[in-house]
Motif scaffolding. Structure first.
Motif, PDB file in Angstrom:
ATOM      1  N   VAL A 229       0.713  -1.275  -0.031  1.00  0.00           N
ATOM      2  CA  VAL A 229      -0.099  -0.043  -0.104  1.00  0.00           C
ATOM      3  C   VAL A 229       0.743   1.317   0.057  1.00  0.00           C
ATOM      4  O   VAL A 229       1.794   1.301   0.977  1.00  0.00           O
ATOM      5  CB  VAL A 229      -0.898  -0.056   0.951  1.00  0.00           C
ATOM      6  CG1 VAL A 229      -1.707   1.237   1.269  1.00  0.00           C
ATOM      7  CG2 VAL A 229      -1.909  -1.266   1.036  1.00  0.00           C
ATOM      8  N   VAL A 230       0.545   2.064  -0.808  1.00  0.00           N
ATOM      9  CA  VAL A 230       1.266   3.364  -0.930  1.00  0.00           C
ATOM     10  C   VAL A 230       0.591   4.671  -0.621  1.00  0.00           C
ATOM     11  O   VAL A 230      -0.455   4.985  -1.260  1.00  0.00           O
ATOM     12  CB  VAL A 230       1.776   3.564  -2.520  1.00  0.00           C
ATOM     13  CG1 VAL A 230       2.832   4.821  -2.539  1.00  0.00           C
ATOM     14  CG2 VAL A 230       2.753   2.669  -2.954  1.00  0.00           C
ATOM     15  N   PRO A 231       0.601   5.161   0.692  1.00  0.00           N
ATOM     16  CA  PRO A 231      -0.060   6.160   1.032  1.00  0.00           C
ATOM     17  C   PRO A 231      -0.090   7.538   0.168  1.00  0.00           C
ATOM     18  O   PRO A 231       0.692   7.746  -0.748  1.00  0.00           O
ATOM     19  CB  PRO A 231      -0.147   6.222   2.449  1.00  0.00           C
ATOM     20  CG  PRO A 231       0.726   5.334   2.869  1.00  0.00           C
ATOM     21  CD  PRO A 231       1.543   4.861   1.554  1.00  0.00           C
ATOM     22  N   VAL A 248      -0.532  -0.851  -4.770  1.00  0.00           N
ATOM     23  CA  VAL A 248      -1.794  -0.219  -4.490  1.00  0.00           C
ATOM     24  C   VAL A 248      -1.658   1.325  -3.989  1.00  0.00           C
ATOM     25  O   VAL A 248      -1.228   1.251  -2.702  1.00  0.00           O
ATOM     26  CB  VAL A 248      -3.070  -0.711  -3.914  1.00  0.00           C
ATOM     27  CG1 VAL A 248      -4.242  -0.087  -4.015  1.00  0.00           C
ATOM     28  CG2 VAL A 248      -3.381  -2.333  -4.488  1.00  0.00           C
ATOM     29  N   GLY A 249      -1.876   2.483  -4.822  1.00  0.00           N
ATOM     30  CA  GLY A 249      -1.679   3.803  -4.363  1.00  0.00           C
ATOM     31  C   GLY A 249      -3.110   4.520  -3.766  1.00  0.00           C
ATOM     32  O   GLY A 249      -4.181   4.064  -4.294  1.00  0.00           O
ATOM     33  N   ASP A 250      -3.044   5.456  -3.140  1.00  0.00           N
ATOM     34  CA  ASP A 250      -4.185   6.060  -2.656  1.00  0.00           C
ATOM     35  C   ASP A 250      -3.918   7.510  -2.683  1.00  0.00           C
ATOM     36  O   ASP A 250      -3.391   8.085  -1.664  1.00  0.00           O
ATOM     37  CB  ASP A 250      -4.440   5.641  -0.971  1.00  0.00           C
ATOM     38  CG  ASP A 250      -5.571   6.573  -0.762  1.00  0.00           C
ATOM     39  OD1 ASP A 250      -6.222   7.063  -1.379  1.00  0.00           O
ATOM     40  OD2 ASP A 250      -6.139   6.343   0.777  1.00  0.00           O
ATOM     41  N   GLY A 251      -4.014   8.130  -3.831  1.00  0.00           N
ATOM     42  CA  GLY A 251      -3.595   9.541  -3.840  1.00  0.00           C
ATOM     43  C   GLY A 251      -1.974   9.933  -3.826  1.00  0.00           C
ATOM     44  O   GLY A 251      -1.570  10.692  -3.764  1.00  0.00           O
ATOM     45  N   ALA A 268       5.869 -12.052 -13.361  1.00  0.00           N
ATOM     46  CA  ALA A 268       4.420 -12.316 -13.777  1.00  0.00           C
ATOM     47  C   ALA A 268       3.528 -11.834 -12.613  1.00  0.00           C
ATOM     48  O   ALA A 268       3.704 -11.873 -11.604  1.00  0.00           O
ATOM     49  CB  ALA A 268       4.365 -13.662 -14.059  1.00  0.00           C
ATOM     50  N   ASP A 269       2.136 -11.600 -13.314  1.00  0.00           N
ATOM     51  CA  ASP A 269       0.948 -11.516 -12.207  1.00  0.00           C
ATOM     52  C   ASP A 269       1.142 -10.399 -11.358  1.00  0.00           C
ATOM     53  O   ASP A 269       1.111 -10.256  -9.969  1.00  0.00           O
ATOM     54  CB  ASP A 269       0.643 -12.614 -11.582  1.00  0.00           C
ATOM     55  CG  ASP A 269       0.410 -13.838 -12.475  1.00  0.00           C
ATOM     56  OD1 ASP A 269      -0.215 -13.780 -13.517  1.00  0.00           O
ATOM     57  OD2 ASP A 269       0.857 -14.870 -12.219  1.00  0.00           O
ATOM     58  N   VAL A 270       1.933  -9.213 -11.721  1.00  0.00           N
ATOM     59  CA  VAL A 270       1.895  -7.756 -11.040  1.00  0.00           C
ATOM     60  C   VAL A 270       0.806  -6.932 -11.303  1.00  0.00           C
ATOM     61  O   VAL A 270       0.272  -6.992 -12.414  1.00  0.00           O
ATOM     62  CB  VAL A 270       3.129  -7.017 -11.386  1.00  0.00           C
ATOM     63  CG1 VAL A 270       3.359  -5.885 -10.608  1.00  0.00           C
ATOM     64  CG2 VAL A 270       4.455  -7.947 -10.938  1.00  0.00           C
ATOM     65  N   ALA A 271       0.347  -6.364 -10.262  1.00  0.00           N
ATOM     66  CA  ALA A 271      -0.698  -5.345 -10.378  1.00  0.00           C
ATOM     67  C   ALA A 271      -0.184  -4.256  -9.750  1.00  0.00           C
ATOM     68  O   ALA A 271       0.224  -3.814  -9.088  1.00  0.00           O
ATOM     69  CB  ALA A 271      -2.046  -5.789  -9.656  1.00  0.00           C
ATOM     70  N   ILE A 272      -0.545  -3.021 -10.648  1.00  0.00           N
ATOM     71  CA  ILE A 272      -0.264  -1.507 -10.503  1.00  0.00           C
ATOM     72  C   ILE A 272      -1.678  -0.700 -10.503  1.00  0.00           C
ATOM     73  O   ILE A 272      -2.201  -0.764 -11.449  1.00  0.00           O
ATOM     74  CB  ILE A 272       0.750  -0.803 -11.321  1.00  0.00           C
ATOM     75  CG1 ILE A 272       1.943  -1.653 -11.660  1.00  0.00           C
ATOM     76  CG2 ILE A 272       1.146   0.495 -11.054  1.00  0.00           C
ATOM     77  CD1 ILE A 272       2.873  -1.847 -10.379  1.00  0.00           C
ATOM     78  N   ARG A 273      -1.963  -0.132  -9.371  1.00  0.00           N
ATOM     79  CA  ARG A 273      -3.275   0.348  -9.420  1.00  0.00           C
ATOM     80  C   ARG A 273      -3.246   1.707  -8.552  1.00  0.00           C
ATOM     81  O   ARG A 273      -2.631   1.785  -7.560  1.00  0.00           O
ATOM     82  CB  ARG A 273      -4.311  -0.411  -8.423  1.00  0.00           C
ATOM     83  CG  ARG A 273      -4.068  -2.080  -9.237  1.00  0.00           C
ATOM     84  CD  ARG A 273      -4.983  -3.101  -8.451  1.00  0.00           C
ATOM     85  NE  ARG A 273      -6.475  -3.071  -8.544  1.00  0.00           N
ATOM     86  CZ  ARG A 273      -7.233  -4.032  -8.091  1.00  0.00           C
ATOM     87  NH1 ARG A 273      -6.726  -5.044  -7.530  1.00  0.00           N
ATOM     88  NH2 ARG A 273      -8.510  -4.047  -8.396  1.00  0.00           N
ATOM     89  N   GLY A 274      -3.938   2.591  -8.920  1.00  0.00           N
ATOM     90  CA  GLY A 274      -4.309   3.827  -8.094  1.00  0.00           C
ATOM     91  C   GLY A 274      -2.872   4.716  -7.966  1.00  0.00           C
ATOM     92  O   GLY A 274      -2.800   5.290  -7.066  1.00  0.00           O
ATOM     93  N   LEU A 275      -2.098   4.769  -8.977  1.00  0.00           N
ATOM     94  CA  LEU A 275      -0.884   5.798  -8.746  1.00  0.00           C
ATOM     95  C   LEU A 275      -0.884   6.674  -9.984  1.00  0.00           C
ATOM     96  O   LEU A 275      -1.638   6.497 -11.158  1.00  0.00           O
ATOM     97  CB  LEU A 275       0.349   4.924  -8.999  1.00  0.00           C
ATOM     98  CG  LEU A 275       0.625   3.639  -8.054  1.00  0.00           C
ATOM     99  CD1 LEU A 275       1.902   2.861  -8.316  1.00  0.00           C
ATOM    100  CD2 LEU A 275       0.946   4.359  -6.600  1.00  0.00           C
ATOM    101  N   ARG A 276      -0.187   7.675  -9.912  1.00  0.00           N
ATOM    102  CA  ARG A 276       0.294   8.730 -10.539  1.00  0.00           C
ATOM    103  C   ARG A 276       1.651   8.740 -10.954  1.00  0.00           C
ATOM    104  O   ARG A 276       2.473   8.653 -10.116  1.00  0.00           O
ATOM    105  CB  ARG A 276      -0.208  10.179 -10.415  1.00  0.00           C
ATOM    106  CG  ARG A 276      -1.776  10.292 -10.252  1.00  0.00           C
ATOM    107  CD  ARG A 276      -2.128  11.764  -9.854  1.00  0.00           C
ATOM    108  NE  ARG A 276      -1.813  12.804 -10.896  1.00  0.00           N
ATOM    109  CZ  ARG A 276      -2.582  12.799 -11.828  1.00  0.00           C
ATOM    110  NH1 ARG A 276      -3.926  12.151 -11.968  1.00  0.00           N
ATOM    111  NH2 ARG A 276      -2.412  13.614 -12.779  1.00  0.00           N
TER     112      ARG A 276
END
Length: 666
Positions: A229-231, A248-251, A268-276
């Motif tokens: 988790v990346v605050p 997973v980012g949150d802002g 393999a099977d990496v997820a990048i979500r909610g980042l700028r």
């Protein structure tokens, strides 16, 4: 060839007597190919091959080459080939007597050396054997019965003559097959996206700022199949991911130092979500990779593109990383937004890439090299190409928006793809471009406006339907062979459509041409007949004048007919005795049939007046793109289907279909 000619019949008043002059076969590379896509290297590999035919037609100045004997036989009864090409003066098939024919490890026909050419009616054919070709059922010709019997004995086949082959039906793929598969491809993409997102939903193991000081340290510390988790905050670093984790980012924003890629995925099977992401370097190609390729003297152009385009900087880069999920990510870059290579098959949802203001200074929103993608609900603005895919068969690009690029969507060597319900605006060269002879693509329901071209697609067996093309320099070109263009609304373009292939083998039917400066134009080649049986297209102005609707053909390439929707006085000229005589000459004299288009059955009312009204109503048009509800139509039991004679049955698709007004906020 008397038997062949008797079977096929004659066409038109101008007939060449084959007894006077029977042309000799030419080198196959000098033919204009139809049938299987000519790019068979990836499909066959090794020394696999497809038996070929070459045909001289009475009304055609080009020799037509067919990859697969079955594709030639099918053309003899499709109701369109004879209409446009005339009848076969002579047909030759490639024979395998002295080529040591056999099979590859996967059962495809193989042979050594060059084959000879034998008149089709004189050859012996092996059918129903265990041998296959990429074109489907193998029909293997031989010049001698002895050689044919030997091959049939070895491969459990049967030896027959031309009449038997001529009477067979072949299960060959067509653009109608691709049409029927388009809704299934959409549903398959739904499944891929849902499955990928479920797999990316993992338990939290590390929180940046609590359990690790940097994102990079957190990724290294996280066990496989967990979430980092990346605050909220700005993180000045570059990150390499070597484990199957979700980030997973949150802002949160990751900002590089302007050199190289910001996030690199090598697992393999990496997820990048909610980042700028920003701060990538501005190198769009790796000159060392391209130089190494040239030094090895491999297939220079293709490999050079892959190595050059696939080795630049990116906000997010994946190398040999299948199963990647990118969701709710925004990238600002003057290079690539998302770079995929070496089988980094990915699911992309809600990705936004803001590129350079001038395309020469930027690169691709998504660049995919040998990496299949499913892209949905994303936006690409600025830069060179919104999405560029290279050898990425089976990709799906849908529900996405492209603005101010060179090309919105640009596919190379990529087949069996679905490009659907996308929106393109102000694209310099084209909204959607497909190059280098792929097969089986479906381009459906897109809305392209104010661009150099709406849709330009090469290849074979392409389905281009239900698109809305408005205010472009060119609506669409018929560059794909053996393809189907139908139910497109083509409004207020400088040129509605351009016929580009020298040998017309596609169907153009049930399209609406309204308000274009010129509805259609044609390059060099045979007469193009844009209709399907007794059903043609809607051409604004075609039915003006004293004759009842349907009693006069329409020629959008004729100076008189082309002016009907712009100049009311053209009606009087069209009905003059001189114009009537000229029409008759065009239909009978081959020299007057070239470089032109005719619709023998123009319809009197538009197929899709609702979509025409929507795009010409400024209040509606400003609210967003107009997409046809093609999935419910093509997926229904009454959808357009291919009839046994090669024509189409229309049923519910000739009536009104719904439209969806989709806002620009995706």
């Amino acid at each position: 060839m008397g038997t062949l000619l008797a079977v096929v019949g004659t066409a038109g008043a101008f007939v060449v007597d084959p007894a006077e002059s029977v042309p000799e076969p030419v080198a196959y590379e000098d033919t204009t190919e139809l049938g299987l896509s000519s790019e068979t290297d990836e499909m066959m590999g090794g020394n696999a091959t497809v038996p070929r035919a070459q045909v001289f037609y009475s009304q055609l100045q080009y020799v037509v080459g067919y990859n697969g004997v079955g594709s030639f036989v099918t053309s003899l009864s499709d109701g369109r080939t004879e209409q446009q090409f005339g009848y076969p003066l002579v047909a030759y098939v490639e024979t395998f007597d002295h080529r040591d024919p056999g099979t590859t490890d996967n059962g495809l026909l193989s042979a050594s050396g060059a084959g000879g050419w034998t008149p089709a009616e004189d050859a012996q054919y092996v059918v129903d054997s265990s041998v296959r070709t990429p074109a489907g059922e193998a029909v293997v010709p031989f010049s001698s019965r002895e050689a044919a019997v030997s091959f049939a004995t070895d491969h459990d086949g049967t030896v027959v003559g031309w009449e038997s082959v001529r009477d067979r039906s072949f299960d060959t793929d067509s653009a109608a097959t691709v049409r029927s598969l388009a809704p299934n491809r959409w549903e398959a993409a739904d499944d891929r996206i849902a499955e990928a997102e479920r797999a990316a939903d993992r338990p939290v193991s590390v929180v940046v700022g609590e359990d690790a000081t940097t994102i990079g340290a957190a990724v290294e510390a996280a066990p496989p199949n967990t979430t980092v988790v990346v605050p909220e905050g700005v993180y000045h670093e570059t990150v390499t991911v070597n484990e199957s984790v979700s980030i997973v980012g949150d802002g949160a924003r990751i900002s590089g130092d302007g050199n190289g890629s910001v996030v690199t995925v090598r697992a393999a099977d990496v997820a990048i979500r909610g980042l700028r992401i920003d701060g990538a370097g501005n190198q769009t190609r790796d000159p060392e990779a391209a130089r190494a390729d040239r030094d090895e003297e491999t297939e220079a152009w293709d490999a050079n593109i892959q190595n050059g385009y696939g080795h630049g900087d990116a906000g997010l880069r994946a190398i040999d990383a299948p199963g990647l999920v990118v969701e709710n990510v925004a990238v600002e870059t003057n290079a690539s937004g998302l770079l995929l290579r070496e089988g980094s098959h990915a699911v992309v949802r809600n990705l936004r890439v803001d590129g350079s203001e001038t395309w020469q200074n930027g690169f691709m929103g998504i660049a995919g090299m040998e990496s299949r993608v499913a892209v949905t609900d994303s936006r690409f603005e600025g830069g060179r190409d919104g999405i560029y895919l290279h050898r990425a068969d089976g990709s799906v690009i849908r529900n996405s928006t492209f603005t101010d690029n060179r090309y919105g969507i640009h596919l190379m060597y990529t087949g069996d793809a679905l490009v659907a319900d996308n929106t393109a605006r102000n694209e310099l060269f084209a909204g959607i471009t497909v190059m280098t002879r792929p097969a089986g693509n479906a381009i459906v329901g897109n809305d392209v406006r104010n661009s150099g071209a709406g849709i330009q697609s090469s290849g074979t067996q392409t389905y281009i339907g239900y698109n809305t093309l408005v205010g472009n320099e060119l609506g669409f070109s018929t560059s794909a062979r053996g393809s189907l263009y139908e139910h497109n609304v083509v409004v207020d373009n400088e040129l509605g459509a351009r016929a580009t292939t020298v040998v017309p083998s596609s169907r153009v039917v049930a399209n609406d041409f309204v308000g274009n400066d010129d509805h259609a134009a044609a390059g060099a080649g045979a007469l193009r007949v844009w209709a399907d049986g007794d059903r043609g297209n809607y051409w604004e102005g075609a039915n003006l004048g004293p004759r009842p609707s349907g009693e006069r053909a329409y020629r959008p390439t004729s100076p008189v007919d082309a002016a009907l929707h712009r100049e009311a006085a053209a009606v009087a000229v069209r009905e003059s005795p001189a114009a009537v005589l000229l029409d008759r000459l065009r239909g009978t004299v081959p020299g007057a049939r070239t470089g032109s288009i005719i619709d023998p059955a123009p319809v009197s009312t538009p197929f899709h007046p609702d979509r025409i009204d929507a795009v010409t109503d400024s209040d509606v048009g400003q609210r967003g793109p107009i997409h046809a509800d093609w999935r419910s139509v093509l997926g229904s039991p009454t959808a357009v289907r291919e009839a046994p004679d090669g024509n189409t049955t229309t049923q519910s698709t000739t009536g009104q279909i719904g439209t969806r007004n989709v806002g620009n906020d995706r």
